[in-house]
Write an enzyme that holds these catalytic residues in place. Structure first.
Site, PDB file in Angstrom:
ATOM      1  CE  LYS A 154      43.503  34.521  37.046  1.00  0.00           C
ATOM      2  NZ  LYS A 154      43.659  33.986  38.601  1.00  0.00           N
TER       3      LYS A 154
HETATM    4  P1  NAD Z   1      38.943  40.507  45.601  1.00  0.00           P
HETATM    5  O1  NAD Z   1      38.540  41.432  44.576  1.00  0.00           O
HETATM    6  O2  NAD Z   1      39.031  40.508  46.471  1.00  0.00           O
HETATM    7  O3  NAD Z   1      40.386  42.002  46.398  1.00  0.00           O
HETATM    8  C1  NAD Z   1      41.203  42.499  45.216  1.00  0.00           C
HETATM    9  C2  NAD Z   1      40.952  43.943  46.655  1.00  0.00           C
HETATM   10  O4  NAD Z   1      42.588  44.713  45.831  1.00  0.00           O
HETATM   11  C3  NAD Z   1      39.785  44.572  46.677  1.00  0.00           C
HETATM   12  O5  NAD Z   1      40.199  45.186  47.671  1.00  0.00           O
HETATM   13  C4  NAD Z   1      40.561  45.774  46.295  1.00  0.00           C
HETATM   14  O6  NAD Z   1      40.475  47.030  46.769  1.00  0.00           O
HETATM   15  C5  NAD Z   1      42.381  45.770  46.039  1.00  0.00           C
HETATM   16  N1  NAD Z   1      42.834  46.836  45.497  1.00  0.00           N
HETATM   17  C6  NAD Z   1      42.885  46.587  44.674  1.00  0.00           C
HETATM   18  N2  NAD Z   1      44.081  47.302  43.440  1.00  0.00           N
HETATM   19  C7  NAD Z   1      44.360  47.988  44.655  1.00  0.00           C
HETATM   20  C8  NAD Z   1      46.101  49.268  44.642  1.00  0.00           C
HETATM   21  N3  NAD Z   1      46.575  49.217  43.415  1.00  0.00           N
HETATM   22  N4  NAD Z   1      45.826  49.420  46.046  1.00  0.00           N
HETATM   23  C9  NAD Z   1      45.637  48.724  46.768  1.00  0.00           C
HETATM   24  N5  NAD Z   1      44.118  47.479  46.951  1.00  0.00           N
HETATM   25  C10 NAD Z   1      43.763  47.512  45.518  1.00  0.00           C
HETATM   26  O7  NAD Z   1      40.294  39.903  44.514  1.00  0.00           O
HETATM   27  P2  NAD Z   1      41.100  38.259  45.011  1.00  0.00           P
HETATM   28  O8  NAD Z   1      40.663  37.091  44.971  1.00  0.00           O
HETATM   29  O9  NAD Z   1      41.478  38.370  46.590  1.00  0.00           O
HETATM   30  O10 NAD Z   1      42.727  38.091  44.369  1.00  0.00           O
HETATM   31  C11 NAD Z   1      43.752  39.335  44.831  1.00  0.00           C
HETATM   32  C12 NAD Z   1      44.600  38.452  44.340  1.00  0.00           C
HETATM   33  O11 NAD Z   1      45.126  37.106  44.740  1.00  0.00           O
HETATM   34  C13 NAD Z   1      44.579  38.503  43.006  1.00  0.00           C
HETATM   35  O12 NAD Z   1      46.082  39.277  41.659  1.00  0.00           O
HETATM   36  C14 NAD Z   1      44.267  37.261  42.204  1.00  0.00           C
HETATM   37  O13 NAD Z   1      45.058  36.831  40.957  1.00  0.00           O
HETATM   38  C15 NAD Z   1      45.337  36.813  43.424  1.00  0.00           C
HETATM   39  N6  NAD Z   1      44.484  35.455  43.595  1.00  0.00           N
HETATM   40  C16 NAD Z   1      43.514  34.808  44.395  1.00  0.00           C
HETATM   41  C17 NAD Z   1      43.028  33.517  44.380  1.00  0.00           C
HETATM   42  C18 NAD Z   1      41.530  33.424  45.363  1.00  0.00           C
HETATM   43  O14 NAD Z   1      40.710  32.423  45.783  1.00  0.00           O
HETATM   44  N7  NAD Z   1      40.639  34.986  45.076  1.00  0.00           N
HETATM   45  C19 NAD Z   1      44.268  32.556  44.356  1.00  0.00           C
HETATM   46  C20 NAD Z   1      45.465  33.049  43.978  1.00  0.00           C
HETATM   47  C21 NAD Z   1      46.004  34.116  43.768  1.00  0.00           C
END
Ligand code: NAD
Length: 414
Positions: free
Chosen positions: A104
């Protein structure tokens, strides 16, 4: 009591170790990251000033293959967080049978306050800083919170410029025109929906009309919402970092998506009643998808959760104490390392396509994703039933046993 994220991962791992006969030396190896690199680097801002930023890359374990994991841009990034996220990637890749270890990365910055040109310069500087530990057979980054396919294009270009040839296999989650895989953008959310559907099947329940709340309407949360709606569920609550929207008759996802894409935040959508963002967590729903950040469901708020099923789109959204509370309440938690593994499954397909130069139809990608994820879900479910343990502990056991077996064959020499 508050746990750090690394303590949280450790607790989860120790709980699983207690159910296995994994040799002591493997347990010792898996308690610490293999490599953590901290870089400080300057970036020229649009106003001509130079600002310094700090970033990290952690390669937690590489027994199974090159390390794989996202890069996060967020003001709250810490070395601890990056190590914990790299550990989760390690267990996730092992659980779903990918030939990868876990990694990461992250940069401490507020991406919403940076222009696109500043983000590009920051990305190129960060990539240069960690270049010595990257490589298509060493460590392969991907997008995570507040990084996108564009970020991956800049990383790939920077790496390729230094090497003197184009290397599409250095990152995944790229734009399709650069060799990004069809279906990658939707893959994590698709996986969240698939694992939720599989749990419903095991429980003999139907998703038809099931009310769902989604915390974090970003890449993972929005796609999970769309796929669950396609499967018959009703999305009644959605939040992002600015606010929450709730409508028990069902929210118009297309409208929310368009607003989020255009303004990078939902709060500009005047048409609905805005509520404090955390209200999305506490709605009377069947399914809750935490898809924002870690540490969202804790000892102090776990009792307020009404959902009967939690499918963890985010990494580490539930603390170990909250797990205990939820277990007592009879809530099923599909753990992050299973629920959100769809992203890395398709990232692996993207990497394989880039290495071979052969590209597949989206249907083929989606079928492969589905097959791998359902097989992993079945394994975890069987192990949980057999030992009468939570899905999380069962998932860890499956992952850790796999890595231990690899260490056993590879041996420790000299
Ligand atoms: P992203 O940046 O596209 O979306 C994150 C969202 O969460 C945004 O809409 C943001 O406004 C919102 N957010 C942040 N803090 C918040 C809060 N306190 N309450 C409500 N909403 C809040 O990110 P993503 O890629 O969707 O990733 C989200 C999670 O999923 C992370 O934990 C990431 O590690 C995990 N993840 C992502 C992927 C991927 O393929 N993108 C894969 C596995 C895990």
């Amino acid at each position: 009591m508050e746990f750090s994220l690394t303590e949280m991962v450790q607790q989860q791992v120790e709980k699983a170790f207690a159910h296995t006969d994994i040799p002591d030396y493997v347990q010792k190896i898996l308690r610490c990251p293999k490599l953590v690199l901290e870089v400080n680097f300057p970036v020229k801002m649009d106003n001509g000033q130079i600002e310094c930023f700090k970033g990290f890359r952690c390669q937690y374990d590489n027994a199974l293959g090159p390390t794989k994991g996202g890069v996060r841009y967020h003001p709250g990034v810490t070395k601890e967080e990056v190590i914990a996220l790299a550990a989760w990637m390690t267990w996730k890749c092992a659980l779903v049978g990918l030939p990868y270890g876990g990694a990461k990365g992250g940069v401490i910055c507020d991406p919403l306050k940076l222009s696109e040109t500043e983000l590009e310069r920051l990305t190129r500087r960060f990539t240069t800083g960690i270049m010595t530990i990257l490589g298509p057979h060493i460590d392969i980054p991907a997008p995570d919170v507040f990084t996108t396919s564009k970020t991956m294009a800049w990383m790939m270009d920077t790496f390729s410029m230094f090497k003197g040839y184009t290397e599409p296999a250095i990152v995944t989650g790229k734009p399709e025109v650069l060799g990004g895989s069809l279906g990658r953008k939707q893959a994590t959310g698709r996986g969240v929906a698939i694992t939720t559907r599989e749990l419903y099947k095991k429980l003999g329940k139907s998703l038809k009309g099931a009310p769902v709340a989604v915390q974090g309407f970003g890449n993972v949360g929005s796609h999970a919402a769309f796929f669950l709606e396609e499967m018959g569920a009703r999305i009644v609550a959605v939040s992002d970092s600015s606010c929450a929207f709730i409508d028990h008759d069902g929210l118009p996802l297309d409208e929310l998506w368009e607003c989020s894409e255009r303004h990078a935040c939902l709060s500009t959508l005047g048409k609905f009643k805005r509520l404090p963002r955390d209200e999305a967590l506490y709605q009377d729903v069947d399914i809750l998808i935490p898809a924002a950040l870690e540490n969202q469901i804790r000892e102090d708020n776990a009792d307020r959760i009404e959902a009967k099923v939690i499918s963890e789109g985010a990494n580490g959204p539930t603390t170990p104490e909250a797990d205990t509370v939820l277990e007592k309440k009879g809530v099923y938690v599909i753990p992050d390392i299973l629920a959100n593994a769809g992203g890395v499954i398709v990232s692996h397909l993207e990497w394989a396509q880039a290495l071979s130069g052969l590209y597949w139809e989206e249907e083929e990608i989606n079928q492969r994703l589905e097959k791998r994820l359902v097989a992993a879900f079945d394994k975890v479910w069987e192990r949980a039933q057999e030992k009468n343990i939570s899905l999380r502990t069962a998932a860890y056991i499956v992952a850790l046993e796999k890595i231990a077996e690899v260490y056993d064959y590879r041996g420790i020499f000299p």
